[in-house]
Design an enzyme around this catalytic site. Structure first.
Site, mmCIF file in Angstrom:
data_model
loop_
_atom_site.group_PDB
_atom_site.id
_atom_site.type_symbol
_atom_site.label_atom_id
_atom_site.label_comp_id
_atom_site.label_asym_id
_atom_site.label_seq_id
_atom_site.Cartn_x
_atom_site.Cartn_y
_atom_site.Cartn_z
ATOM 1 N N CYS A 172 0.821 -1.205 0.000
ATOM 2 C CA CYS A 172 0.000 0.000 0.000
ATOM 3 C C CYS A 172 0.859 1.260 0.000
ATOM 4 O O CYS A 172 0.336 2.371 -0.046
ATOM 5 C CB CYS A 172 -0.924 0.027 1.213
ATOM 6 S SG CYS A 172 -1.968 -1.416 1.331
ATOM 7 N N CYS B 81 -2.968 8.705 5.990
ATOM 8 C CA CYS B 81 -1.699 8.734 6.724
ATOM 9 C C CYS B 81 -1.958 8.988 8.203
ATOM 10 O O CYS B 81 -1.311 8.392 9.065
ATOM 11 C CB CYS B 81 -0.778 9.828 6.182
ATOM 12 S SG CYS B 81 -0.329 9.608 4.461
#
Lengths: 130, 409
Positions: A37, A105
């Site tokens: 990812c 994030c």
């Protein structure tokens, strides 16, 4: 992509990069994400009497992922683990002015601190709790 | 070497676009100001002057690819050229069949045009590439069917610079009576192209990749053996032999012609110089950075294009550390889709290495000093980011990353 000054600051001068002894009783380790990812975070905390006395991270990922983990290590030092567990990704995203495509994030950083606390708690289960 | 002594920032993204050559700009300017005629005006000197300039540019393009000037159709760029070639042929030949063959690593302008045709009921075969990014002529031969009307294979890939066996595929297509289109945007002006010798029927070209202006392109359309017919995709006044209507962008076309002339005349020396610089960069990175991996065939490659992965470091964060250097990455984080490069994945690269890739393209203005500066900075930033990388730490500890159960998100 334009980065906020805070992201650039953490990227260029990341706080608390490094590792703690993952086998130590007083250390909790959280590893979240996946290389496929494009981001993996390792966040470690050292706990004394329920208070985080040290935190370290290593992150494979974009600048926003590095900044999110760096920021979290800064925040949690001196915090009780109960308090640290309440950190929300939205607070991280807001502090770093992350754009919508980088929100994941901050989610990863929240997951990382929660995973580290969980690891610490599992290592230090008192007999009465179990 | 400090950056101040170099051009700052350093441009190493010539595959994306190029600066306009000053010589090109000089020949364009009069066509903005006093030579402003419409090339389609047949009744006065302004029009004749513009038409003569357009014809001259057509000759320059034709000469560069060994074509006849009448075989050049001006477009707004290679995206339009690809659309016109693929949709135009499919529509014109729709009674003959509806099968098209292309390659999985083509530019989106080709792939999306094919997807559009699939929605219209055509069938498309997407050939896979090997781990060097190459297809073979045998793969094309095996995919050709009774109803195949067109094969579209790019000359050189925009992300990796890998050059496909175009002449062999062209020969096969002519034997089998199938039209052959190639998107030659990256190869044009950088390596010799001969549409006759290579049996190319349609070829997409772009001006801004050869130091010409943006917004101008061309489609080569073969006129003899076979005569290729297209259904126009833009209807109007019947310009460009009916292939593409619309008033010509005369200054742009003139600039494209001049850019082609310069590219043709300097190709041998320029490509050799650029090749040396690329090899210098490649060998420095390969020797000085552990786990630096070249993506795509070394042998079948454009002189100026380099694509490398730096394992255990994410591409976007690497670019962020190279902010005074203009390069691009196959990392998902640099694309709108959040998917890593489909070109690299098609070559069998795992996602992690696709995320770690950088594309560096060298061009006319690149110097050896710049290349050395870039190599130094990449080495330094990869080292810094690896110190921060949990993957690098695990690998140093002898852990095999493929044995770990990750938590994809």
């Amino acid at each position: 992509m334009a980065y906020s000054n805070k992201v650039i600051d953490h990227y260029e001068q990341p706080r608390n990069v490094g590792s703690l002894d993952k086998n130590a009783e007083d250390v909790g380790t959280g590893i979240v994400g996946a290389p496929a990812c494009g981001d993996v975070m390792k966040l470690q905390i050292k706990v004394e009497q329920g208070v985080i006395t040290d935190a370290k991270f290593k992150t494979y990922g974009c600048g926003s992922a590095i900044a999110s983990s760096s920021l979290v290590t800064e925040w949690v030092k001196g915090m009780s683990i109960d308090k640290a567990e309440e950190i929300k990704n939205s607070q991280i995203a807001e502090e770093l002015s992350l754009p919508p495509v980088k929100i994941h994030c901050s989610v990863l950083a929240e997951d990382a601190i929660k995973a580290a606390i969980k690891d610490y708690r599992e290592k230090n289960k008192s007999p009465t709790e179990s | 070497m400090t950056l101040e002594t170099l051009n700052s920032p350093i441009y190493l993204d010539y595959a994306a676009t190029c600066p306009l050559d000053q010589r090109v700009l000089d020949v364009m300017i009069p066509y903005f100001t006093h030579k402003y005629g419409n090339a389609a005006s047949r009744t006065h000197a302004f029009g004749w002057e513009a038409e003569a300039a357009v014809d001259n540019a057509r000759e320059e393009i034709a000469k560069t690819i060994n074509a006849d000037p009448k075989e050049i159709t001006w477009t707004s760029g290679a995206t339009e050229s690809n659309n016109l070639a693929i949709k135009g042929v499919a529509e014109y030949l729709h009674e003959q069949g509806g099968h098209i063959i292309t390659v999985i690593t083509e530019h989106k302008a080709v792939l999306d045009a094919c997807k559009y045709l699939e929605r219209q009921g055509k069938e498309v075969t997407y050939l896979p590439v090997n781990n060097e990014g190459l297809i073979t002529v045998e793969q094309v031969a095996a995919a050709i069917r009774e109803d195949t009307i067109l094969v579209s294979v790019m000359f050189a890939n925009n992300e990796t610079g890998v050059v496909q066996p175009i002449a062999e595929i062209g020969e096969l297509c002519h034997e089998r009576g199938v039209l052959f289109h190639t998107d030659a945007v990256q190869a044009f002006g950088k390596m010799p192209i001969d549409v006759k010798a290579m049996n190319i029927d349609l070829m997409s070209l772009s001006a801004h990749k050869i130091y010409g202006p943006k917004g101008v392109g061309a489609l080569y359309v073969r006129r003899r053996r076979p005569r290729v017919r297209l259904s126009p995709q833009i209807h109007g006044g019947g310009h460009e032999r009916g292939n593409r209507s619309g008033t010509l962008n005369v200054p742009g076309v003139v600039g494209f012609g001049e850019a082609a002339r310069i590219a043709r005349e300097t190709m041998a020396t320029e490509s050799a110089r650029i090749f040396e610089l690329r090899e210098h960069l490649r060998t420095r990175l390969a020797n000085e950075v552990p786990h630096a991996i070249l993506n795509g065939s070394l042998e079948h490659r454009l002189p100026g294009t380099l694509n490398m992965s730096f394992a255990y470091v994410e591409g976007e964060s690497l670019l962020m550390g190279l902010k005074d250097i203009a390069i691009s990455s196959g990392s998902a984080c640099t694309s709108a889709s959040l998917e890593p490069s489909y070109v690299l994945r098609a070559m069998g690269l795992d996602d992690e290495l696709a995320h770690s890739s950088l594309r560096m393209t060298i061009g006319r203005l690149t110097t050896k000093q710049e290349v050395d500066y870039v190599a130094d900075r990449i080495r330094e930033q990869v080292e810094r980011l690896r110190e921060m990388s949990p993957l690098w730490e695990m690998v140093q500890d002898g852990i095999d990353l493929s044995t770990i159960e990750w938590t994809p998100h």
